[in-house]
Design an enzyme around this catalytic site. Structure first.
Site, PDB file in Angstrom:
ATOM      1  N   SER A 100       0.829  -1.210   0.000  1.00 21.26           N
ATOM      2  CA  SER A 100       0.000   0.000   0.000  1.00 21.26           C
ATOM      3  C   SER A 100       0.862   1.257   0.000  1.00 21.26           C
ATOM      4  O   SER A 100       1.639   1.463  -0.942  1.00 21.26           O
ATOM      5  CB  SER A 100      -0.956  -0.071   1.202  1.00 21.26           C
ATOM      6  OG  SER A 100      -1.911   0.950   1.101  1.00 21.26           O
ATOM      7  N   ASP A 158      -9.994  -5.438  -3.584  1.00 22.65           N
ATOM      8  CA  ASP A 158      -9.379  -4.439  -2.702  1.00 22.65           C
ATOM      9  C   ASP A 158     -10.327  -3.264  -2.537  1.00 22.65           C
ATOM     10  O   ASP A 158     -10.765  -2.641  -3.526  1.00 22.65           O
ATOM     11  CB  ASP A 158      -8.056  -3.981  -3.340  1.00 22.65           C
ATOM     12  CG  ASP A 158      -7.221  -3.152  -2.386  1.00 22.65           C
ATOM     13  OD1 ASP A 158      -7.796  -2.414  -1.568  1.00 22.65           O
ATOM     14  OD2 ASP A 158      -5.987  -3.248  -2.486  1.00 22.65           O
ATOM     15  N   HIS A 198      -7.419  -5.882   0.632  1.00 22.49           N
ATOM     16  CA  HIS A 198      -6.221  -5.094   0.826  1.00 22.49           C
ATOM     17  C   HIS A 198      -5.384  -5.585   2.024  1.00 22.49           C
ATOM     18  O   HIS A 198      -4.290  -5.097   2.245  1.00 22.49           O
ATOM     19  CB  HIS A 198      -6.635  -3.617   1.055  1.00 22.49           C
ATOM     20  CG  HIS A 198      -5.529  -2.628   0.897  1.00 22.49           C
ATOM     21  ND1 HIS A 198      -4.921  -2.366  -0.318  1.00 22.49           N
ATOM     22  CD2 HIS A 198      -4.897  -1.829   1.790  1.00 22.49           C
ATOM     23  CE1 HIS A 198      -3.986  -1.450  -0.163  1.00 22.49           C
ATOM     24  NE2 HIS A 198      -3.937  -1.104   1.115  1.00 22.49           N
TER      25      HIS A 198
END
Lengths: 346, 750
Positions: free
Chosen positions: A215, A292, A324
Site C-alpha cells: 500500500s 481491494d 487489501h
C-alpha cells in the site's frame, strides 16, 4: 521499557479514537501485539572501532557511530530470529523501532537484506506478525527489515488527528513544510539512516539490497527504487499506491508535507518517476487484490501504462477475490520473497 | 639283451635334453648370471658335458644310464629351480632311482610275452624281429622321458613360488659400517678401514653402489622371470606335443596290431583251405586210380578166362569145337570189341596250384593305409561367433579317424516355400572349423560336413543350423530426445527378420581417455531405449543388434548432448495449416490459408486450433525450452497431455496449460490459460523469447521473459501423466523453438 510502553500507551488510545472504521480494515489489531510482545527488553550497546577518525566524516555518519540499538524482543522463527530494536533516529529526531528477521544463514555468512515498507497505520509489528514471511526468508537466507511507518511521539499538532496522515502515515517523503519538516523525513530514514544502521549492526551484504512494501509502503518501495537506480536489486509491491498525486490520502499528505506545489509532489510519485526513469534494468512485481476496498485510490493502471510506455518490465497480477489486508499479503508473500531472492541470490 | 636294447636308444635320447640347452645356455651364459652364481654355472656346464659324453659308449649299461638320467634331472632342476636346489634335485633323483629299474614302458614290454608276438615270430625273419625289437625298444625311452617330465613338473610347480623369494636381503649392518664401494676391487670398504688401498680406485658411495647393484639384480631378475615364463610356456608346449605324439603312436600301433592279426588270420584260413583242397584232390586221384586198377584186374581175369576156355576148346572134339568156336568167336569178338582202357585216369603228376594271396596282399597294403573316416560331429553354433556376413562353423572328428580334408556344405534355410530350392555351396577345408563368409545377415544357414581321406569320404554329419549376426541397426538420429538426465534413443532394426535384442553402447565424447569407457546397456527388446546419462555431457551412442549368432557391427554413431531438454515436434499432430521448417524447430503459419487436406485428418492431428505438439522425453524431471516469438504475433505455448482434445483450443480444457498472447488494438494481452480460465496478469514488456520451465517434481509450469529474466507466471499443475510441449499460432507468423539449452539460473528459483 517504561518509555516504550508509555509511548505505545500514550499513542494508541488517541490513535484509536481518531481511527475510522476503515482503519480496522487496514491495520488495527497488530498494535496490541506490539504491546504484548514487549515483555523483555534488552539493551544492546554497539561499539564501533575507534581507529577511524570522526573528523571529516559527515555528520550523519558520526551520529550513527554513537547510535545505540536496544533490542526490544527476540523470538526464534524458522531457525532464525525475529527481533525488534529501538534506536534514537537522527533523521526523525525520535525513538524509532524496527524489526529484523535474521535467517539461520546469517549466523555464518553475510546475507542480502530486504526492506519491507508497511502501509498506513502500521508499525513494524504488522508485517512481522501477520505476513508469515519468515519461512520464505529463512529458506532464501534473506535478512528482512521492517521499519515503522512514521516518526512517533513528536508532539506535532495534528499528527494524530487522522489515521491517514501523520503518525502511522509518513508516506516515505522528506517533508519540506513546517511543522513536519523536522521529524517527517521518512524517505531519508528508510533510504539512508536505517540502511547504515542495519549495515553496521547486522551481517548484511550492503551490495545486495532490495525493497518491497504494501500500500503506502508499496508506494515507498517504488519511489525509493525509482529515485535511486541501482541501489535496490529488485522491487515489488502489494497493492501499492501507484499514483499518489491522484490519490485522496496522499494528496492530503503531500499537501501538508510538501506544500501546494504539485511539481514537488512528482518527485514522490511512482507513475511520474517511472516516466523519467533511466536507471538499471528493473523487474517489478506487483500483486493487487481485485476485491481491494481501496482499489480506486491505488491507481495501478496509471503506473502500468507508464511502464508499458517506457518499457519498464512489470508483472502486474490482479488477484481475483483478494482484499487489501494481510491475508492477501500472506498469500503471495512467498512469490515476492522468491522474486527478490532471484536477484539477491543470483 | 632285450633290456639293453631297451636302454640303448634311450641314451640316444639325450638329444632331447640337448634341446633344452638352447634355453639353459642362454640363461646361464648371461653375464649377470655368471656373476651371481658362478659355482652353479660351472657345475651345470660340467654336467652338461657329462651328459653329452654319455653319448659315446654305445653299449652303455644300465648303471650309466641311471647316471645320465640323474644328471639330466639335475640339470632340469638347475634349469627351473635356478639355485640352491640341490636338495630338490636329490629328492628327484631318489624318486627316479626305483623307477629307472623298470624303465621299459610296460605295455610294450608285455608285448614280447604275447602269444601273438611269438606267432608272428615264425613268419618274420630273425632280422626283422630284431628290427622290431629295436623299434619298440626305442619306446623304452619313454619311461625316461616321463621321468624328465616328472622332474620338470616338480620344479615347475615350485618355480613360481621361487622367484618371489629373490628379493635381495637388506644388509643393514653394512649400510651403517661401510662408507664406500670400490668399483675396481668390487668390494665395500668400511669407513674405519684404511682407504689408502683404494686411493687410486674408483669409488662410489656404498648406498649408490648398493642401489645400482640392486637395480641390476632386479633387472636381471626381471629377465629371469621372463625367461622362466618363456620356458614354462615352451615346456607346456613340449608337454602337449609329447602327449600328442604318444597318442598318435599308440593309435598307430593299435592299428598295426589289428591289421597284423587280421592278416595272420587270413593267412591261416588260407592255409586251412589249401590243405583241405589238397587232401581232397589226393583222395580223389587215389580212388580213381584204384578203381582203374580194379577194373584192369577184372579185364585181366576175363582175358585169362577166355584164354583158358579157348585152350580147353582146342582140346575138344571137332564138332564141339566148332560149335563152341562159333560161340567163342562171338564171345571173343564181343570181348575184344569192348575197349580195354589202358589210359591212366588220374594223372600222377601234381597239378599246377596257384595260391591266391591277393586278399592278403591287399591286407598287407592296408596296414599302412587307413580306413575311411566316420561322419564328423558338427557343433551347434557358439555364441558370438558370427558376424553379419560370416559364421564360424566348428565340428569334431572321432579320434580314431584320420582325415585329410573336410567338405563343408551349406545352404540358406528356406522359408518353407517349396520348389524354390536354395543353392548349395561347398568348401573344402583342412581344419575342423571354417569361417564361411559372404553370407546374408540375420539369416539361418544349414551346415553339414563330410570328412575325407585316401580311403574315401565319410557319411555326412547331422545338419546344424547356424545364424549370421544381424546387420547393424540404424539410429534415428532425428528422433533422439534427451534431457539433462537421460536420452531416448530410437533405431530401425536394419534386418528383415526379427533379432533377439539390442545393445546400446555409449561413450562420453569429450572425456579424457581414461574416462572414455564405453558403457553398454544390453538386452533391449525393442527399438527404443531410455538411457540414464550425466547432465551437461556429450555422448556418442552406438547400437548393436543381437541374435544367437552374435552381435552386429556398431551402428553409425549418434551424438547426444545432455544440455537442457531436446525434443522434436510431432508432425502427426500438426495442424494442416502449419508447416515445420527443415530443421524441425520453426513452426510457420503462412498468410494464405491452404485448403484443409481433409483426408489427412486423423485422431492425432489438431483440427481446430492451429497447433502442434512436441515429443518430450518421457522423464519426470525438469525441462526447459524457449520459444522465440514476434511481439505482435498471436500465439499459445505451453504443455498438454498427449490426449488433449484436437478440436479444442489449447488451454480450454483440463489437459493443457498455456500462455496465450493476443495482440489487438496495440494492446498485448497475456493469458495463462488452464480449463478456460486465466489469472488477470498484465505484462508491461512483451517478451520476445519465452522460457518455459516444466518441473514435474514441484508440479509447476513457469513462463519467463528470457531477455530480462522476468518471471511471468507459474502454474501449479497436477501432472499425473507425461505432458508434451504445445505450440499454436492464431495468426500467420512463426515460432522458433530453442531446444537443448541450459536452464538459466534465474529460472531455478521457480
Amino acid at each position: 521499557m517504561g518509555a516504550a510502553v508509555s509511548r505505545v500507551d500514550s499513542h494508541q488510545p488517541q490513535k484509536r479514537n481518531v481511527s475510522s472504521c476503515r482503519m480496522h480494515c487496514v491495520e488495527s489489531l497488530c498494535l496490541i501485539f506490539a504491546v504484548l510482545s514487549i515483555s523483555h527488553l534488552y539493551i544492546l550497546v554497539f561499539f564501533f572501532p575507534p581507529g577511524s577518525s570522526a573528523r571529516g566524516a559527515d555528520k550523519k555518519k558520526r551520529i550513527s557511530r554513537r547510535m545505540a540499538l536496544k533490542q526490544v524482543s527476540s523470538s526464534k522463527s524458522f531457525g532464525g530470529f525475529q527481533k525488534v530494536f529501538e534506536h534514537d533516529s537522527v533523521e526523525l529526531k525520535c525513538k524509532m523501532k524496527f524489526a529484523v528477521y535474521l535467517p539461520p544463514k546469517a549466523e555464518s555468512a553475510k546475507c542480502p537484506v530486504l526492506y519491507f515498507l508497511s502501509g498506513l497505520t502500521c508499525t513494524e509489528q504488522n508485517f512481522i506478525t501477520k505476513s508469515g514471511f519468515q519461512q520464505a526468508a529463512s529458506e532464501h537466507g534473506l535478512i528482512v527489515i521492517a521499519p515503522d511507518t512514521s516518526p512517533r511521539g513528536c508532539n506535532i499538532k495534528g499528527e494524530d488527528d487522522s489515521w491517514d496522515f501523520g503518525t502511522g502515515a509518513g508516506f516515505y517523503v522528506d517533508a519540506t513544510e513546517d511543522p513536519w519538516k523536522t521529524n517527517y523525513r521518512m524517505y531519508s530514514y528508510v533510504t539512508e539512516e536505517l540502511p547504515q544502521l542495519v549495515n553496521a549492526n547486522f551481517p548484511v551484504d550492503p551490495q545486495r539490497t532490495s525493497i518491497f512494501g504494501h500500500s503506502m509502503g508499496g508506494h515507498g518501495a517504488l519511489i525509493c527504487t525509482l529515485k535511486n537506480p541501482g541501489k535496490y536489486k529488485s522491487v515489488s509491491a502489494f497493492a501499492p499506491i501507484c499514483n499518489p498525486m491522484l490519490c485522496v490520502w496522499s494528496k492530503k499528505a503531500f499537501g501538508e508535507f510538501l506544500g501546494p506545489d504539485q511539481n514537488k509532489w512528482k518527485a514522490y510519485d511512482a507513475t511520474h518517476l517511472v516516466k523519467s526513469y533511466t536507471g538499471s534494468q528493473l523487474d517489478i512485481l506487483i500483486d493487487q487484490g481485485k476485491a481491494d476496498e481501496f482499489y480506486d485510490q491505488l491507481l495501478p493502471e496509471n503506473f502500468i501504462a507508464a511502464c508499458t510506455e517506457k518499457k519498464i518490465p512489470v508483472v502486474f497480477r490482479l488477484q481475483e477475490g483478494y482484499d487489501h489486508g494481510y491475508y492477501f499479503i500472506a498469500t503471495f508473500i512467498a512469490d515476492h520473497i522468491r522474486h527478490h531472492a532471484k536477484y539477491l541470490n543470483a | 639283451m632285450e633290456e639293453d636294447a631297451g636302454e640303448e636308444p634311450g641314451l640316444g635320447r639325450c638329444t632331447a635334453p640337448t634341446d633344452f640347452h638352447f634355453y639353459h645356455m642362454d640363461l646361464y651364459d648371461s653375464d649377470s648370471r655368471l656373476q651371481v652364481l658362478p659355482e652353479e654355472s660351472t657345475g651345470v656346464r660340467r654336467e652338461a658335458v657329462q651328459a653329452e659324453r654319455t653319448y659315446e659308449p654305445r653299449g652303455a649299461r644300465e648303471g650309466q644310464a641311471h647316471r645320465a638320467l640323474h644328471e639330466e634331472a639335475d640339470e632340469l632342476v638347475h634349469l627351473y629351480g635356478l639355485e640352491d636346489d640341490h636338495e630338490l634335485g636329490d629328492e628327484i633323483m631318489d624318486e627316479d632311482t626305483p623307477r629307472l629299474g623298470t624303465a621299459e614302458y610296460p605295455p610294450y614290454g608285455v608285448k614280447r610275452g604275447d602269444p601273438a608276438w611269438e606267432q608272428r615270430d615264425w613268419r618274420l625273419g630273425g632280422e626283422a624281429a630284431e628290427a622290431e625289437d629295436l623299434g619298440f625298444g626305442g619306446w623304452g625311452s619313454r619311461g625316461q622321458c616321463q621321468d624328465l617330465r616328472e622332474a620338470y613338473r616338480y620344479t615347475h610347480g615350485r618355480a613360481s613360488e621361487e622367484y618371489e623369494c629373490y628379493v635381495i636381503p637388506e644388509e643393514e649392518d653394512e649400510e651403517e659400517a661401510a662408507d664406500v664401494f670400490c668399483v675396481t676391487c668390487k668390494i665395500p670398504v668400511r669407513a674405519v678401514e684404511n682407504l689408502d688401498a683404494h686411493k687410486e680406485h674408483e669409488v662410489t658411495p656404498l648406498n649408490q653402489a648398493l642401489e645400482s647393484a640392486k637395480d641390476e639384480i632386479h633387472k636381471n631378475m626381471y629377465k629371469l622371470e621372463k625367461q622362466i615364463i618363456d620356458m614354462e610356456n615352451f615346456a607346456s608346449h613340449l608337454e602337449e606335443v609329447f602327449i600328442t605324439v604318444e597318442e598318435n603312436f599308440g593309435r598307430q600301433e593299435q592299428n598295426f596290431e589289428s591289421h597284423y592279426n587280421e592278416i595272420l588270420e587270413t593267412l591261416a584260413q588260407k592255409y586251412e583251405e589249401k590243405i583241405q583242397a589238397l587232401g581232397q584232390k589226393k583222395k580223389e586221384k587215389l580212388e580213381a586210380l584204384y578203381e582203374q586198377l580194379v577194373s584192369c584186374g577184372e579185364n585181366l581175369d576175363t582175358c585169362k578166362e577166355l584164354m583158358e576156355t579157348i585152350e580147353e576148346m582146342c582140346h575138344e572134339e571137332k564138332v564141339d569145337f566148332l560149335k563152341d568156336a562159333v560161340a567163342m568167336a562171338d564171345r571173343l569178338g564181343q570181348f575184344l570189341k569192348t575197349k580195354t582202357d589202358v589210359e591212366i585216369s588220374a594223372q600222377p603228376d601234381f597239378e599246377e596250384q596257384t595260391l591266391d594271396f591277393s586278399d592278403v596282399e591287399e591286407l598287407m597294403g592296408s596296414i599302412n593305409s587307413i580306413p575311411a573316416p566316420s561322419a564328423p560331429v558338427i557343433n551347434p553354433q557358439a555364441p558370438n561367433s558370427a558376424t553379419g556376413s560370416s559364421v564360424r562353423v566348428c565340428w569334431s572328428l572321432y579320434s580314431d579317424d584320420t582325415v585329410e580334408s573336410y567338405q563343408l556344405s551349406y545352404r540358406p534355410v528356406g522359408d518353407g516355400s517349396p520348389g524354390k530350392d536354395q543353392a548349395e555351396f561347398t568348401v573344402t577345408v583342412k581344419e575342423t572349423y571354417c569361417s564361411v563368409k559372404n553370407l546374408m545377415p540375420n539369416t539361418q544357414y544349414e551346415f553339414w560336413v563330410t570328412a575325407q581321406n585316401r580311403a574315401g569320404s565319410s557319411p555326412s554329419s547331422e545338419r546344424a543350423v547356424y545364424m549370421t549376426a544381424p546387420s547393424p541397426p540404424i539410429i534415428k538420429s532425428k528422433e533422439i530426445r534427451s534431457c539433462e538426465e537421460a536420452a531416448l534413443i530410437c533405431w530401425e532394426s536394419g534386418s528383415l527378420n526379427p533379432v533377439d535384442s539390442y545393445t546400446v553402447e555409449l561413450t562420453q565424447a569429450e572425456a579424457p581417455q581414461a574416462w572414455g569407457v564405453t558403457e553398454s546397456i544390453v538386452g533391449i527388446p525393442t527399438c527404443e531405449a531410455l538411457v540414464q546419462l550425466q547432465p551437461r555431457q556429450n555422448y556418442t551412442i552406438y547400437v548393436r543388434a543381437l541374435n544367437v549368432g552374435g552381435p552386429s557391427a556398431r551402428s553409425e554413431p549418434a551424438t547426444v548432448h545432455t544440455t537442457g531438454s531436446y525434443f522434436h515436434l510431432n508432425k502427426d499432430t500438426c495442424h494442416p495449416w502449419l508447416t515445420i521448417s527443415e530443421d524441425g524447430f520453426t513452426v510457420m503459419r503462412s498468410e494464405r490459408k491452404t485448403p484443409m487436406r481433409e483426408p489427412l485428418a486423423s485422431n492425432t492431428r489438431f483440427t481446430r486450433c492451429v497447433a502442434v505438439l512436441g515429443n518430450l522425453i518421457p522423464v519426470r524431471g525438469r525441462h526447459y525450452w524457449e520459444v522465440e516469438v514476434d511481439e505482435c504475433l498471436d500465439y499459445t505455448i505451453g504443455v498438454a497431455f498427449e490426449e488433449v482434445p484436437r478440436h479444442e483450443d489449447l488451454g480450454a480444457n483440463r489437459l493443457s496449460w498455456c500462455l496465450r498472447h493476443t495482440f489487438a488494438s496495440s494492446r498485448h494481452k497475456y493469458e495463462f490459460l488452464h480449463n478456460k480460465t486465466s489469472p488477470d496478469t498484465r505484462i508491461t514488456v512483451p517478451p520476445r523469447r519465452i522460457g518455459v520451465l516444466l518441473d514435474y517434481a514441484n508440479s509447476r509450469l513457469s513462463f519467463f521473459n528470457v531477455d530480462i529474466s522476468q518471471h511471468l507466471h507459474s502454474f501449479s499443475c497436477e501432472l499425473h501423466r507425461l505432458v508434451h510441449p504445445c505450440f499454436s499460432l492464431e495468426k500467420p507468423g512463426c515460432l522458433k523453438i530453442r531446444n537443448g539449452i541450459p536452464m538459466p539460473k534465474h529460472v531455478t528459483f521457480y
